[in-house]
Scaffold this motif. Sequence first.
Motif, PDB file in Angstrom:
ATOM      1  N   GLY A  30       0.774  -1.233   0.000  1.00 23.78           N
ATOM      2  CA  GLY A  30       0.000   0.000   0.000  1.00 23.78           C
ATOM      3  C   GLY A  30       0.803   1.280   0.000  1.00 23.78           C
ATOM      4  O   GLY A  30       0.231   2.366  -0.036  1.00 23.78           O
ATOM      5  N   VAL A  31       2.139   1.180   0.021  1.00 21.34           N
ATOM      6  CA  VAL A  31       3.010   2.355   0.051  1.00 21.34           C
ATOM      7  C   VAL A  31       3.873   2.360  -1.210  1.00 21.34           C
ATOM      8  O   VAL A  31       4.456   1.326  -1.548  1.00 21.34           O
ATOM      9  N   PRO A  32       3.967   3.482  -1.935  1.00 21.94           N
ATOM     10  CA  PRO A  32       4.825   3.513  -3.117  1.00 21.94           C
ATOM     11  C   PRO A  32       6.247   3.064  -2.782  1.00 21.94           C
ATOM     12  O   PRO A  32       6.817   3.478  -1.771  1.00 21.94           O
ATOM     13  N   LEU A  33       6.802   2.223  -3.641  1.00 21.88           N
ATOM     14  CA  LEU A  33       8.119   1.632  -3.390  1.00 21.88           C
ATOM     15  C   LEU A  33       9.167   2.675  -3.034  1.00 21.88           C
ATOM     16  O   LEU A  33       9.943   2.502  -2.088  1.00 21.88           O
ATOM     17  N   ILE A  34       9.195   3.782  -3.762  1.00 22.85           N
ATOM     18  CA  ILE A  34      10.235   4.775  -3.547  1.00 22.85           C
ATOM     19  C   ILE A  34      10.130   5.433  -2.176  1.00 22.85           C
ATOM     20  O   ILE A  34      11.135   5.901  -1.617  1.00 22.85           O
ATOM     21  N   GLU A  35       8.931   5.457  -1.599  1.00 25.34           N
ATOM     22  CA  GLU A  35       8.770   6.092  -0.289  1.00 25.34           C
ATOM     23  C   GLU A  35       9.510   5.324   0.809  1.00 25.34           C
ATOM     24  O   GLU A  35       9.950   5.930   1.801  1.00 25.34           O
ATOM     25  N   TYR A  36       9.656   4.018   0.662  1.00 21.75           N
ATOM     26  CA  TYR A  36      10.428   3.257   1.651  1.00 21.75           C
ATOM     27  C   TYR A  36      11.865   3.769   1.701  1.00 21.75           C
ATOM     28  O   TYR A  36      12.442   3.937   2.782  1.00 21.75           O
ATOM     29  N   HIS A  37      12.453   4.016   0.529  1.00 23.08           N
ATOM     30  CA  HIS A  37      13.819   4.529   0.487  1.00 23.08           C
ATOM     31  C   HIS A  37      13.890   5.929   1.100  1.00 23.08           C
ATOM     32  O   HIS A  37      14.792   6.232   1.878  1.00 23.08           O
ATOM     33  N   ILE A  38      12.942   6.771   0.704  1.00 19.71           N
ATOM     34  CA  ILE A  38      12.980   8.156   1.178  1.00 19.71           C
ATOM     35  C   ILE A  38      12.860   8.216   2.696  1.00 19.71           C
ATOM     36  O   ILE A  38      13.623   8.914   3.366  1.00 19.71           O
ATOM     37  N   ARG A  39      11.931   7.477   3.246  1.00 17.23           N
ATOM     38  CA  ARG A  39      11.746   7.497   4.701  1.00 17.23           C
ATOM     39  C   ARG A  39      12.943   6.878   5.425  1.00 17.23           C
ATOM     40  O   ARG A  39      13.354   7.369   6.481  1.00 17.23           O
TER      41      ARG A  39
END
Length: 222
Positions: A30-39
């Motif tokens: 449910g979370v865009p893949l790139i947001e995991y990296h950013i966070r």
Amino acid sequence: MKAMILAAGKGERMRPLTLHTPKPLLPVAGVPLIEYHIRALQSAGFTELVINHAWLGAQIEAHLGDGSAFNLHIQYSAEGEPLETGGGIFKALPLLGDQPFVIVNGDIWTDYPFAQLHRPLQGLAHLVLVNNPEHHPTGDFALTTAGQVQEDSDSLLTYSGIAVLHPRLFTQSQAGAFKLAPLLRQAMSAGQVTGEHYLGHWIDVGTPERLQAASVLARGDL
């Protein structure tokens, strides 16, 4: 230290999911893949981020904006056509500065602790290596007991898509599309590449099946 997320690929093996959505915005639990990296990068103390893009890149910029929603600053390196990994990084060097920087492939999912990359770079590159996945059983590079990365060995690990690079790695490069691996191999031959073996979660999110596998792991971490 700045960080760069490589997000310019078309994600052809992900079609039809990527026909209208860039792969970095595909949802993982449910979370865009790139947001995991950013966070993860923000939590690790990174405040300046560069993202390159090509295929449907306007969607990435519209979704992430200037990064203020994630408490960091994002700049974008837009590519009219994909420049491959080496060419994309080279084009973004004016945004990255003259000090070592972190790169992260935008199409992986991992729980790697980026904070441990805040250390002096010994040489021109430091690579994070992982155990060979089923889809890449032969591996890429070898890691010696002294922490050096070499190309030739009977026991190879897989390059994770996470590294620290010095801009000097690109001293002889010219604008255009080119791969990163030849530059790394040249630096390895000169003893200028160190590495580490990460044993935590890591998935190359290159197919719908692996996207689903990443979602299963991510739900366990949420």
